[in-house]
Design an enzyme around this catalytic site. Structure first.
Site, PDB file in Angstrom:
ATOM      1  N   LEU A   1       0.840  -1.210   0.000  1.00 11.78           N
ATOM      2  CA  LEU A   1       0.000   0.000   0.000  1.00 11.78           C
ATOM      3  C   LEU A   1       0.870   1.254   0.000  1.00 11.78           C
ATOM      4  CD1 LEU A   1      -2.540  -0.930   2.829  1.00 11.78           C
ATOM      5  CD2 LEU A   1      -3.002  -0.866   0.366  1.00 11.78           C
TER       6      LEU A   1
ATOM      7  N   ASP B   1       1.968  -6.272   2.636  1.00  9.07           N
ATOM      8  CA  ASP B   1       2.537  -5.384   3.665  1.00  9.07           C
ATOM      9  C   ASP B   1       2.927  -6.118   4.949  1.00  9.07           C
ATOM     10  OD1 ASP B   1       2.413  -2.560   2.617  1.00  9.07           O
ATOM     11  OD2 ASP B   1       0.353  -3.182   2.221  1.00  9.07           O
TER      12      ASP B   1
ATOM     13  N   GLU C   1       5.123  -4.375  12.733  1.00  7.59           N
ATOM     14  CA  GLU C   1       4.786  -3.465  13.829  1.00  7.59           C
ATOM     15  C   GLU C   1       3.280  -3.183  13.898  1.00  7.59           C
ATOM     16  OE1 GLU C   1       6.778   0.424  15.386  1.00  7.59           O
ATOM     17  OE2 GLU C   1       5.735   0.938  13.540  1.00  7.59           O
ATOM     18  N   ASP C   2       2.582  -3.293  12.755  1.00  7.93           N
ATOM     19  CA  ASP C   2       1.190  -2.825  12.736  1.00  7.93           C
ATOM     20  C   ASP C   2       0.146  -3.765  13.338  1.00  7.93           C
ATOM     21  OD1 ASP C   2       1.752  -0.268  11.735  1.00  7.93           O
ATOM     22  OD2 ASP C   2       2.125  -1.143   9.771  1.00  7.93           O
TER      23      ASP C   2
ATOM     24  N   ARG D   1      -5.946   4.958  10.164  1.00  8.60           N
ATOM     25  CA  ARG D   1      -5.862   3.531  10.502  1.00  8.60           C
ATOM     26  C   ARG D   1      -6.318   3.227  11.937  1.00  8.60           C
ATOM     27  NH1 ARG D   1      -1.980   1.083   6.976  1.00  8.60           N
ATOM     28  NH2 ARG D   1      -2.324   2.078   4.964  1.00  8.60           N
TER      29      ARG D   1
ATOM     30  N   HIS E   1       0.834   7.298   9.778  1.00  9.04           N
ATOM     31  CA  HIS E   1       0.819   6.856  11.178  1.00  9.04           C
ATOM     32  C   HIS E   1       1.422   7.930  12.073  1.00  9.04           C
ATOM     33  CE1 HIS E   1       0.966   2.433   9.710  1.00  9.04           C
ATOM     34  NE2 HIS E   1      -0.184   2.599  10.347  1.00  9.04           N
TER      35      HIS E   1
ATOM     36  N   CYS F   1       8.634   0.232  11.455  1.00  6.82           N
ATOM     37  CA  CYS F   1       7.598  -0.662  10.905  1.00  6.82           C
ATOM     38  C   CYS F   1       8.032  -2.122  10.793  1.00  6.82           C
ATOM     39  CB  CYS F   1       7.215  -0.214   9.499  1.00  6.82           C
ATOM     40  SG  CYS F   1       7.168   1.541   9.272  1.00  6.82           S
TER      41      CYS F   1
HETATM   42  C1  CIR Z   1       0.884   0.416   4.852  1.00  5.50           C
HETATM   43  O1  CIR Z   1       0.375   1.358   4.218  1.00  5.50           O
HETATM   44  O2  CIR Z   1       0.267  -0.181   5.728  1.00  5.50           O
HETATM   45  C2  CIR Z   1       2.304  -0.012   4.515  1.00  5.50           C
HETATM   46  N1  CIR Z   1       2.541   0.168   3.118  1.00  5.50           N
HETATM   47  C3  CIR Z   1       3.305   0.774   5.323  1.00  5.50           C
HETATM   48  C4  CIR Z   1       3.197   0.464   6.785  1.00  5.50           C
HETATM   49  C5  CIR Z   1       4.142   1.254   7.604  1.00  5.50           C
HETATM   50  N2  CIR Z   1       4.064   0.827   8.957  1.00  5.50           N
HETATM   51  C6  CIR Z   1       4.354   1.579   9.998  1.00  5.50           C
HETATM   52  O3  CIR Z   1       4.630   2.774   9.852  1.00  5.50           O
HETATM   53  N3  CIR Z   1       4.271   1.040  11.195  1.00  5.50           N
END
Ligand code: CIR
Length: 264
Positions: free
Chosen positions: A26, A68, A73-74, A138, A169, A256
Site C-alpha cells: 500500500l 505489507d 509493527e502494525d 488507521r 501513522h 515498521c
Molecule cells: C501500509 O500502508 O500499511 C504499509 N505500506 C506501510 C506500513 C508502515 N508501517 C508503519 O509505519 N508502522
C-alpha cells in the site's frame, strides 16, 4: 520493575521476511514500485543492525497473500508484560493479526485481543511517561480507547493524541531518541503533543527521517537523510544509517519492520 529500564532497552525482536508481493504494498502516492530484491537487501541490513545492537531476532516466514506483512509493527504491540493483538485499519492488512498471533502466544504468557475498533502499531509511541496512541486513518477512537484499556491491564498508562492530517501513522512523524527527547517533524511538534519532552526537529525536506528507531545504545536512521544524521551525530547520538529507499516507496520506515521488547 520495567519503569527502571529504559523503554528503548530491548533484547528481543520479531521480523518477517518480505514476500515477493511486497512490490504491491500500500502507498498514498505512487512513486513507482519498490523491487523485491531492494526491499530484501534493506531488510537484511536491518536484521544485521538489530543483532549488532544486541537483540535476538526471530525471523518469521514471508506471507505472499499479504504484501505489507513485512511491517510486523502494525498488527500487534509487545511489552515485557505481554502482547496485544491489534486490528489494522487497512482492509488488506486485517488478517495479518491472525498470522502473527500463534508466534506471540508461544512467546508471551499474556496475549490480549483488541476488543473493538481499529488500531495499527505504527500509531503507538512508547515513552517513559505514557504510551501515546495517535488517531489516524488507521486508528479510530474506538480502537484507541479499547487499546488504552488493554494497556491499563498491562500496567501501562495510555494517552490518545492526534496525528497530523494526511500523515499515515503517528510514528511516521516521530520517534523516541532517549528518555526525555523525541525526534519530530515540525508539523507534528506544532500540534503541541510533545510539550513535556525535549524536541529535536527534523530539517525541512527530510520528514521521512522522523521514523528513526532507538534500540539500546544506537539510533537507526534512514541513510537518505544526511542532514538529520549530521544533526543527531552532533547531538551525541550513536547513529546507525540504514537504507530505506525501497520501503520508503510504500510509506514505511525503520520502526515498521519489527516488534521490539525486553524479554525478562
Ligand atoms: C501500509 O500502508 O500499511 C504499509 N505500506 C506501510 C506500513 C508502515 N508501517 C508503519 O509505519 N508502522
Amino acid at each position: 520493575m520495567t519503569q527502571s529500564r529504559s523503554v528503548y532497552r530491548f533484547n528481543s525482536v520479531i521480523v518477517r521476511t518480505p514476500s515477493q508481493s511486497v512490490v504491491n504494498g500500500l502507498r498514498a502516492d505512487d512513486r513507482g514500485n519498490p523491487t523485491h530484491a531492494g526491499v530484501k537487501a534493506e531488510h537484511d541490513a536491518y536484521i544485521a543492525a538489530m543483532r549488532d545492537a544486541g537483540v535476538e531476532v526471530t525471523v518469521l516466514p514471508a506471507l505472499e497473500a499479504f504484501p505489507d506483512s513485512v511491517f510486523v509493527e502494525d498488527p500487534a504491540l509487545v511489552f515485557t508484560e505481554g502482547a496485544i493483538l491489534l486490528r489494522p485499519g487497512a482492509e488488506t492488512r486485517m488478517k495479518e493479526t491472525a498470522e502473527i498471533a500463534p508466534t506471540l502466544r508461544d512467546l508471551f504468557d499474556t496475549v490480549l485481543d483488541l476488543p473493538s475498533g481499529y488500531a495499527d502499531g505504527g500509531d503507538v509511541l512508547t515513552t517513559p511517561k505514557s504510551v501515546m496512541i495517535g488517531l489516524s486513518a488507521r486508528t479510530d477512537r474506538t480502537g484507541a480507547e479499547a487499546l488504552a484499556s488493554c494497556l491499563d491491564r498491562l500496567g501501562r498508562k495510555a494517552e490518545v493524541v492526534a496525528t497530523p492530517e494526511g500523515v499515515l501513522h503517528f510514528k511516521t512523524d516521530c520517534s523516541l531518541l532517549d528518555d526525555e527527547t523525541v525526534l519530530s517533524t515540525a508539523r507534528l511538534a506544532r500540534s503541541g503533543v510533545f510539550e513535556d519532552f525535549r524536541q529535536v526537529i527534523i530539517p525541512e525536506g527530510e520528514e521521512p527521517a522522523a521514523n528513526a528507531l532507538r534500540v539500546n545504545d544506537v539510533v537507526m536512521v534512514g541513510s537518505d537523510f544526511p542532514r538529520t544524521i549530521e544533526m543527531l551525530d552532533r547531538l551525541g547520538y550513536k547513529v546507525v544509517p540504514l537504507k530505506t529507499t525501497e520501503i520508503g516507496k510504500i510509506d514505511a520506515g525503520l520502526s515498521c519492520m519489527s516488534l521490539r521488547w525486553y524479554r525478562a
